[in-house]
Design an enzyme around this catalytic site. Structure first.
Site, mmCIF file in Angstrom:
data_model
loop_
_atom_site.group_PDB
_atom_site.id
_atom_site.type_symbol
_atom_site.label_atom_id
_atom_site.label_comp_id
_atom_site.label_asym_id
_atom_site.label_seq_id
_atom_site.Cartn_x
_atom_site.Cartn_y
_atom_site.Cartn_z
ATOM 1 N N HIS A 110 0.856 -1.198 0.000
ATOM 2 C CA HIS A 110 0.000 0.000 0.000
ATOM 3 C C HIS A 110 0.894 1.251 0.000
ATOM 4 O O HIS A 110 1.960 1.260 0.617
ATOM 5 C CB HIS A 110 -0.917 -0.003 1.229
ATOM 6 N N GLU A 188 -3.857 2.025 -7.399
ATOM 7 C CA GLU A 188 -4.275 3.160 -6.575
ATOM 8 C C GLU A 188 -3.338 4.347 -6.818
ATOM 9 O O GLU A 188 -2.247 4.395 -6.233
ATOM 10 C CB GLU A 188 -4.195 2.795 -5.092
HETATM 11 C C1 PEP Z 1 -6.816 3.347 0.205
HETATM 12 O O1 PEP Z 1 -6.156 3.874 1.090
HETATM 13 O O2 PEP Z 1 -6.536 2.191 -0.179
HETATM 14 C C2 PEP Z 1 -7.913 4.110 -0.372
HETATM 15 C C3 PEP Z 1 -8.373 3.749 -1.533
HETATM 16 O O3 PEP Z 1 -8.384 5.171 0.363
HETATM 17 P P1 PEP Z 1 -9.624 6.138 -0.013
HETATM 18 O O4 PEP Z 1 -10.730 5.276 -0.557
HETATM 19 O O5 PEP Z 1 -9.973 6.808 1.256
HETATM 20 O O6 PEP Z 1 -9.123 7.076 -1.062
#
Ligand code: PEP
Length: 274
Positions: A110, A188
């Site tokens: 992450h 992400e």
């Molecule tokens: C995450 O931290 O994996 C994430 C997607 O956070 P958020 O949905 O709050 O942007």
């Protein structure tokens, strides 16, 4: 293809009481939807969206126990890079300890781990090795920073981050056959996490196509790797991501801390994959 909606609870909630309250809400809502037949989410046989939550390590055993006979899977947020088992690694939690707690998955890589704990290539190869050795399945997170996005380096950054998987397949070719079952990739963009900013669905779709193609190059059996989008997904924008065939689900931070918004996101993917 089955969709996945995964809640990353991060360092939340603060107390066991609040963790149990969140679980109560989640399980009650799932039951109510099943009873009312307003969503397929609650019905085991026809479910098209698998739910998972990743609580903090301190709550893992309690949450896994409560979710054991529910449709929700429990995951850790990280494991130790140093040993899959036991050792003098103060503060760490091993893959074996996570598996023993009842969790069957772990997040790895992450961006908050990369940022605050300097996690990078070698450490992540070790963590993946330990996870697979203990039969934990892995949600592997990748994504570019705002500066990298602005400089149009997204695919280059992703290729570098995915080389962890490539190296693992070279080191342990016996894993190639089962890679698609053991691994999910979560794309992400760092700049989208917790900011309310999101890339366009077209941008995400193109990046996911690239990720699927790249992973298939490392493991021919993984010819349609599950790739989730994460970054400010909420009940309002989930439909648009769910409608794209390249987006196999969502990794959700903030909106996973309320049963209502988490299940609204799950429902968007459930409907799109029915
Ligand atoms: C995450 O931290 O994996 C994430 C997607 O956070 P958020 O949905 O709050 O942007």
């Amino acid at each position: 293809m089955q969709a996945w909606v995964i809640g990353n609870w991060k360092q939340n909630p603060a107390t066991r009481h609040d963790v149990n309250a969140l679980l109560d809400n989640l399980l009650t809502e799932i039951d109510a939807k099943a009873q009312a037949n307003t969503s397929l989410l609650g019905s085991h046989s026809d479910r098209h969206c698998q739910l998972m939550v990743a609580p903090s390590c301190i709550h893992l055993a309690e949450v896994s126990t409560r979710l054991k006979h529910s449709p929700v899977i429990c995951a850790a947020q990280d494991i130790s890079e140093h040993s899959a088992n036991t050792g003098a690694y103060t503060g760490d939690c091993s893959a074996k300890q996570v598996a023993d707690s009842g969790a069957t998955w772990t997040l790895l890589g992450h961006s908050e781990r990369r940022q605050y704990h300097s996690e990078a290539h070698d450490s992540l190869v070790k963590k993946l090795t330990h996870a697979f050795a203990q039969n934990l399945r892995v949600v592997f997170c990748i994504g570019e920073t705002q500066a990298q996005y602005d400089n149009k380096q997204t695919l280059e950054v992703i290729d570098t981050q995915l080389s962890v998987i490539k190296d693992l397949m070279t080191q342990q070719p016996e894993l190639v056959a089962s890679l698609a079952n053991r691994l999910i990739i979560a794309y992400e963009p760092v700049w989208a996490i917790g900011t309310g900013k999101v890339p366009t669905v077209e941008e995400v779709s193109k990046t996911h196509a690239h990720i699927k193609q790249t992973v298939a190059g490392f493991a021919s059996t993984a010819d349609n790797m599950t790739v989730l989008y994460g970054g400010s997904v909420n009940a309002e924008n989930a439909d648009s991501f769910a409608a794209d065939a390249m987006i196999d689900g969502a990794l959700v931070g903030g909106a996973s801390l309320k049963a209502e918004s988490f299940l609204a996101i799950a429902n968007a993917f459930e409907q799109a994959h029915s």
